[in-house]
Design a protein around this motif. Sequence first.
Motif, mmCIF file in Angstrom:
data_model
loop_
_atom_site.group_PDB
_atom_site.id
_atom_site.type_symbol
_atom_site.label_atom_id
_atom_site.label_comp_id
_atom_site.label_asym_id
_atom_site.label_seq_id
_atom_site.Cartn_x
_atom_site.Cartn_y
_atom_site.Cartn_z
ATOM 1 N N UNK A 1 1.076 -1.302 0.038
ATOM 2 C CA UNK A 1 0.195 0.074 0.022
ATOM 3 C C UNK A 1 0.811 1.206 -0.048
ATOM 4 N N UNK A 2 0.275 2.250 -0.545
ATOM 5 C CA UNK A 2 0.862 3.620 -0.936
ATOM 6 C C UNK A 2 0.160 4.717 -0.400
ATOM 7 N N UNK A 3 0.400 6.067 -0.626
ATOM 8 C CA UNK A 3 -0.400 7.206 -0.188
ATOM 9 C C UNK A 3 -0.601 7.720 -1.590
ATOM 10 N N UNK B 1 -2.817 15.991 8.295
ATOM 11 C CA UNK B 1 -3.482 15.587 6.961
ATOM 12 C C UNK B 1 -4.535 14.591 7.295
ATOM 13 N N UNK B 2 -5.614 14.569 6.527
ATOM 14 C CA UNK B 2 -6.801 13.722 6.783
ATOM 15 C C UNK B 2 -6.530 12.446 5.727
ATOM 16 N N UNK B 3 -6.462 11.318 6.435
ATOM 17 C CA UNK B 3 -6.009 10.023 5.754
ATOM 18 C C UNK B 3 -7.217 8.987 5.589
ATOM 19 N N UNK B 4 -7.694 9.057 4.289
ATOM 20 C CA UNK B 4 -8.751 7.828 4.486
ATOM 21 C C UNK B 4 -7.983 6.311 4.293
ATOM 22 N N UNK B 5 -8.339 5.352 5.499
ATOM 23 C CA UNK B 5 -7.907 4.313 5.773
ATOM 24 C C UNK B 5 -8.700 3.293 5.643
ATOM 25 N N UNK B 6 -8.543 2.164 5.242
ATOM 26 C CA UNK B 6 -9.291 0.839 5.044
ATOM 27 C C UNK B 6 -9.306 -0.069 6.274
ATOM 28 N N UNK C 1 -7.804 -1.020 10.466
ATOM 29 C CA UNK C 1 -7.283 -0.180 11.819
ATOM 30 C C UNK C 1 -5.787 -0.100 11.738
ATOM 31 N N UNK C 2 -4.944 -1.027 11.302
ATOM 32 C CA UNK C 2 -3.356 -0.970 11.338
ATOM 33 C C UNK C 2 -2.801 0.445 10.547
ATOM 34 N N UNK C 3 -3.707 0.732 9.367
ATOM 35 C CA UNK C 3 -3.209 1.799 8.518
ATOM 36 C C UNK C 3 -4.022 3.167 9.420
ATOM 37 N N UNK C 4 -4.995 3.062 10.169
ATOM 38 C CA UNK C 4 -5.525 4.100 10.824
ATOM 39 C C UNK C 4 -4.551 4.350 11.954
ATOM 40 N N UNK C 5 -4.067 3.569 12.952
ATOM 41 C CA UNK C 5 -3.015 3.503 13.947
ATOM 42 C C UNK C 5 -1.733 4.168 13.301
ATOM 43 N N UNK C 6 -1.387 3.711 12.129
ATOM 44 C CA UNK C 6 -0.221 4.368 11.411
ATOM 45 C C UNK C 6 -0.596 5.844 11.411
ATOM 46 N N UNK C 7 -1.487 6.141 10.800
ATOM 47 C CA UNK C 7 -1.882 7.532 10.399
ATOM 48 C C UNK C 7 -1.813 8.356 11.709
ATOM 49 N N UNK C 8 -2.342 7.905 12.778
ATOM 50 C CA UNK C 8 -2.311 8.595 13.979
ATOM 51 C C UNK C 8 -0.794 8.789 14.773
ATOM 52 N N UNK C 9 -0.096 7.691 14.341
ATOM 53 C CA UNK C 9 1.144 7.896 15.002
ATOM 54 C C UNK C 9 2.002 8.761 14.145
ATOM 55 N N UNK C 10 1.552 9.055 13.098
ATOM 56 C CA UNK C 10 2.309 9.962 12.115
ATOM 57 C C UNK C 10 1.946 11.422 12.237
ATOM 58 N N UNK C 11 0.921 11.505 13.227
ATOM 59 C CA UNK C 11 0.468 12.882 13.338
ATOM 60 C C UNK C 11 -0.898 13.271 12.445
ATOM 61 N N UNK D 1 -5.251 8.804 0.290
ATOM 62 C CA UNK D 1 -5.921 7.714 0.668
ATOM 63 C C UNK D 1 -4.921 6.689 0.653
ATOM 64 N N UNK D 2 -4.855 5.670 1.446
ATOM 65 C CA UNK D 2 -4.245 4.541 1.996
ATOM 66 C C UNK D 2 -4.546 3.343 1.011
#
Length: 381
Positions: free
Chosen positions: A157-159, A174-179, A181-191, A214-215
């Motif tokens: 997966x990419x951005x 940044x607002x990140x569309x994720x599919x 939870x693991x990508x959601x946790x990554x987004x939050x960990x990156x701010x 979008x991820x």
Amino acid sequence: MKTTIRHLFAAGCAAALVGAGPVAAAEQLTFAVGFPSGSTVVQSLETFVEKAKEYGGPEIKLFPLSLLDLKQTGPGLRDHIVDMGYVIMPYHPAEYANSNLGADLNMLATVGERIEAPGFAMTGALTEYIMLDCPECVAEFARQQQIYLGGISTHDYALLCTTPIREVADLQGKKMRVAADNWGRWAEAMGATRVSISANETYEALSQGVVDCTVVHAADLLDLQLMDVTKYITLGVPGGLFAGVGAANINIDTWRGLSAEARAALLKAAAYNSADLSNNYYLRPMEALEQARANGIEIIEAGPELTEATEAFVAEDTAVIAELFTDNYGVENAGEKVATIRALVEKWKGLTRDVRDVETLAQIYEEEIFSKIDPATYGME
């Protein structure tokens, strides 16, 4: 009304097969797949049907997006509406908890040693884990009246963004569309902020600024027409891939009604199926990225700071995943299972590092996994 008609038609097909007895069931099996004709998945499954017959197995009739949709396929197999199906396991987190644990560890395939086709490694690792190393996984499928015949994985997966992402600072706010939870946790960990919307809403969300990125895997540039609204693509993060698939699951009574020779043929065809699907999911993003370059979309390789931050996140998140599956689904010895899967991912990176063709990949899957399954006993107790 459409669902009702679909179910009635499917039930009629199943009744005809079941009423005809084991011999008729062995002559032609029904296979439901919740993708349309012409899609990457259906094209590969058409090859699987041919391979099963070539190897001396039963004839199989595919029903693309007609009998059952993706979410209905698991229950449909359980209820023997169809004989075989393409099962998306995360749709049913509790039913396939042990198998989903492995699928949720998908980001392990894209950290550490980075290989060109990490999906090949994850397919091998998860299929080997479920079929050879996880009796709890086999038992889960049996409780759903299914036999698992291998999985598949997408490319990493990419951005896909409307703004350039090169380092951690670029992700702040940044607002990140994720599919998942693991990508959601990554987004939050990156701010960043995670946004959960359906894939079908992504085009509009990017075009109207509802999300900045979008991820996804890059094939969605073509499959969801995101080429039109993407301005920048960042490769290398967040990584991970989708692996929660039973690519050719079969109803347990259908399996047991086949001869040992027919079961052996299906296992051999299933090895090819896992390779063919995973390879197609590798090639499609490459095609999409080539078109993106031609269309003037800037393709960015994630910088070392962002890559290192992602590596650190994955190292910590594996423990989070183990804890979640223990607490939410009662998975026992989750930490030990994570360690087993991690070792299998590394093993399969080595086995598939230089592989670039379906025939070689299928041979490796068969030698390392499917040839070790005894068709006379697998799923028969």
